[in-house]
Write a protein that holds these residues in place. Structure first.
Motif, mmCIF file in Angstrom:
data_model
loop_
_atom_site.group_PDB
_atom_site.id
_atom_site.type_symbol
_atom_site.label_atom_id
_atom_site.label_comp_id
_atom_site.label_asym_id
_atom_site.label_seq_id
_atom_site.Cartn_x
_atom_site.Cartn_y
_atom_site.Cartn_z
ATOM 1 N N ILE A 218 0.881 -1.190 0.000
ATOM 2 C CA ILE A 218 0.000 0.000 0.000
ATOM 3 C C ILE A 218 0.903 1.220 0.000
ATOM 4 O O ILE A 218 1.829 1.309 0.818
ATOM 5 N N LEU A 219 0.652 2.119 -0.924
ATOM 6 C CA LEU A 219 1.440 3.351 -1.043
ATOM 7 C C LEU A 219 1.379 4.149 0.255
ATOM 8 O O LEU A 219 0.292 4.319 0.837
ATOM 9 N N GLY A 220 2.484 4.637 0.706
ATOM 10 C CA GLY A 220 2.491 5.545 1.860
ATOM 11 C C GLY A 220 1.649 6.773 1.543
ATOM 12 O O GLY A 220 1.660 7.242 0.400
ATOM 13 N N HIS A 221 0.913 7.244 2.518
ATOM 14 C CA HIS A 221 0.044 8.384 2.241
ATOM 15 C C HIS A 221 -0.192 9.196 3.511
ATOM 16 O O HIS A 221 -0.105 8.669 4.620
ATOM 17 N N GLY A 222 -0.457 10.489 3.268
ATOM 18 C CA GLY A 222 -0.728 11.348 4.423
ATOM 19 C C GLY A 222 -1.752 12.406 4.049
ATOM 20 O O GLY A 222 -2.087 12.579 2.880
ATOM 21 N N ARG A 223 -2.247 13.092 5.073
ATOM 22 C CA ARG A 223 -3.214 14.178 4.884
ATOM 23 C C ARG A 223 -2.724 15.369 5.701
ATOM 24 O O ARG A 223 -2.314 15.209 6.852
ATOM 25 N N TRP A 224 -2.736 16.545 5.056
ATOM 26 C CA TRP A 224 -2.320 17.774 5.731
ATOM 27 C C TRP A 224 -3.393 18.840 5.548
ATOM 28 O O TRP A 224 -4.033 18.892 4.466
ATOM 29 N N LYS A 225 -3.612 19.653 6.580
ATOM 30 C CA LYS A 225 -4.583 20.751 6.469
ATOM 31 C C LYS A 225 -3.805 22.052 6.375
ATOM 32 O O LYS A 225 -2.938 22.334 7.211
ATOM 33 N N LEU A 226 -4.097 22.836 5.324
ATOM 34 C CA LEU A 226 -3.491 24.158 5.168
ATOM 35 C C LEU A 226 -4.587 25.200 5.413
ATOM 36 O O LEU A 226 -5.690 25.047 4.887
ATOM 37 N N SER A 227 -4.282 26.213 6.219
ATOM 38 C CA SER A 227 -5.227 27.323 6.404
ATOM 39 C C SER A 227 -4.542 28.600 5.948
ATOM 40 O O SER A 227 -3.480 28.963 6.469
ATOM 41 N N VAL A 228 -5.120 29.220 4.918
ATOM 42 C CA VAL A 228 -4.557 30.464 4.377
ATOM 43 C C VAL A 228 -5.349 31.634 4.977
ATOM 44 O O VAL A 228 -6.576 31.693 4.849
ATOM 45 N N HIS A 229 -4.661 32.512 5.685
ATOM 46 C CA HIS A 229 -5.321 33.627 6.394
ATOM 47 C C HIS A 229 -5.085 34.918 5.607
ATOM 48 O O HIS A 229 -3.938 35.257 5.277
ATOM 49 N N GLY A 230 -6.197 35.613 5.301
ATOM 50 C CA GLY A 230 -6.090 36.886 4.573
ATOM 51 C C GLY A 230 -6.917 37.938 5.290
ATOM 52 O O GLY A 230 -7.092 37.880 6.512
#
Ligand code: HGY
Ligand code: MN
Ligand code: MN
Ligand code: MN
Length: 413
Positions: A218-230
């Motif tokens: 199984i391919l290594g995998h990850g999830r990341w959350k990006l929050s762009v503040h303006g």
């Protein structure tokens, strides 16, 4: 392969899949939406419990939210069990087979074994893992991660869904005592080997013109959350060069993600979910949340890609007068299934090719604790996480037959 003569007198995979095909139909998005603790997923879990009970299996649900349907030996002692099963939850607007095919095939495989008069010398269990897709609380394989200790119960309790409900609140509302979430690790000690059957999420079997494959990795995998503040502001009164618009920064960051990942042949990067806040048509967003799903066979390349994407996002955000925060939601290294077990399956299914997968599975989590294997069933469209996912009836039955052959071999050990 099990001959048609020993097909179960009671059910076929096709028949069981027909039972459940209407549950979770999503008219808005098309496809099937069965998030954990939704009515659809709850109804499906009840359906499974009824089907397992009808087969004389002893059904329990542990504090990880995992349903276990046991076929015990005469001694009743549960150790070194052969386990099969999969999940019943889905992504939003997903396909019919991702998860349920493995559960339905496990039920039919038990039918076949009983028809063959098999008397297991070690216990067999069918497991149904909750929140495999992580589509409500953001962490994939939540149930199997709690079972194995890969996820801390406190962290799980405080995970929030898009409405801000915590896992603990929702579990409590669904009759699960949140104080004991993740308290049950005894079951793990009872397990000897796990085999998960799953619809193939790709075209490997189509190209090889075979109905069933054995999984290799199984391919290594990850999830990341990006929050762009303006700077949130009025769409009509804010001049174009007076803006700090996080939507623009987010758009450039996503193109940067695509461009960066495209330089690596085996990398797969996806932003499938983006949430402007507050999300008004006439409002310049103050923040944009986006979630990155990144996969690569070599974990060190995944890490380098994430680092590069993070730095690039910071540069882009600054150009737009914004800032960006970046958090890891889940990370799974590449998993190579137990080679001894894989060889055993190849001996039992000599015509089945061996294929890797880019999709995550509970099998990937359990592989770190007990010998684990996967079987894949042909999907003529190769498409998944979409209503176009497909398994033809003859392949569905071939899959259950192959699973029965594998379980018979393992139960006889
Ligand atoms: O996201 C995956 O790879 C899996 O289908 N949960
Ligand atoms: Mn799945
Ligand atoms: Mn899936
Ligand atoms: Mn999966």
């Amino acid at each position: 392969m099990t001959s048609p003569a020993t097909k179960p007198a009671t059910d076929t995979v096709t028949g069981l899949m027909r039972d459940i095909s209407g549950i979770g139909t999503d008219t808005f998005r098309g496809g099937y939406s069965r998030p954990v603790f939704s009515n659809a997923e709850t109804e499906l879990r009840s359906w499974f419990i009824e089907q397992a009970s009808r087969r004389g299996l002893d059904v329990t649900t542990d504090t990880n939210g995992i349903i276990w349907a046991w076929w015990d030996t005469a001694t009743g002692i549960r150790s070194d069990a052969v386990v099969t099963g999969s999940h019943l939850d889905s992504v939003p607007g997903g396909g019919e087979y991702d998860g349920p095919l493995g559960v339905a095939s496990a039920l039919v495989a038990v039918d076949i074994l009983k028809q063959q008069g098999i008397r297991p010398r070690r216990p067999l269990a069918i497991a149904v893992f909750p929140e495999e897709e992580g589509s409500r609380f953001g962490v994939a394989c939540l149930g199997s991660r709690l079972l194995t200790g890969a996820l801390d119960p406190d962290t799980a309790r405080n995970l929030k869904d898009t409405d801000g409900n915590t896992y603990a609140d929702v579990a409590a509302a669904n009759g699960q005592d949140p104080r004991f979430i993740g308290a049950d690790r005894t079951t793990l000690q009872q397990l000897g080997v796990f085999v998960e059957l799953h619809v193939e999420q790709g075209r490997g079997l189509v190209d090889l013109d075979r109905p069933v494959a054995i999984g290799s990795s199984i391919l290594g995998h990850g999830r990341w959350k990006l929050s762009v503040h303006g700077q949130g502001n009025h769409a009509g009164t804010t001049l174009m060069n007076d803006r700090k618009d996080p939507m623009i920064a987010a758009a450039k960051i996503m193109i940067g993600i695509r461009d960066t990942a495209s330089k690596y042949r085996d990398a797969r990067a996806t932003v499938g979910r983006l949430q402007p806040v507050p999300g008004g048509t006439n409002v310049i967003a103050s923040r944009v949340d986006l979630w990155l799903d990144l996969r690569h066979p070599r974990d060190e390349v995944t890490a380098a890609l994430v680092e590069s994407i993070h730095l690039n996002a910071q540069v882009i955000a600054a150009e737009e007068g914004c800032t960006v925060s970046f958090g890891t939601e889940s990370l799974s290294p590449t998993v190579h299934f137990d080679t001894g077990l894989r060889d055993r399956l190849q001996a039992l299914l000599p015509e089945a090719p061996v294929l890797d997968t880019g999709a995550g599975h509970d099998a990937g989590v359990l592989a770190g604790h007990i010998p684990t294997a996967m079987l894949f069933v042909r999907n003529p469209t190769g498409i998944s996480h979409s209503p176009e996912e497909l398994v033809e009836d003859h392949d569905a039955e071939a899959g259950a037959g192959a699973l029965a052959d594998v379980l018979a071999g393992l139960l006889g050990e």
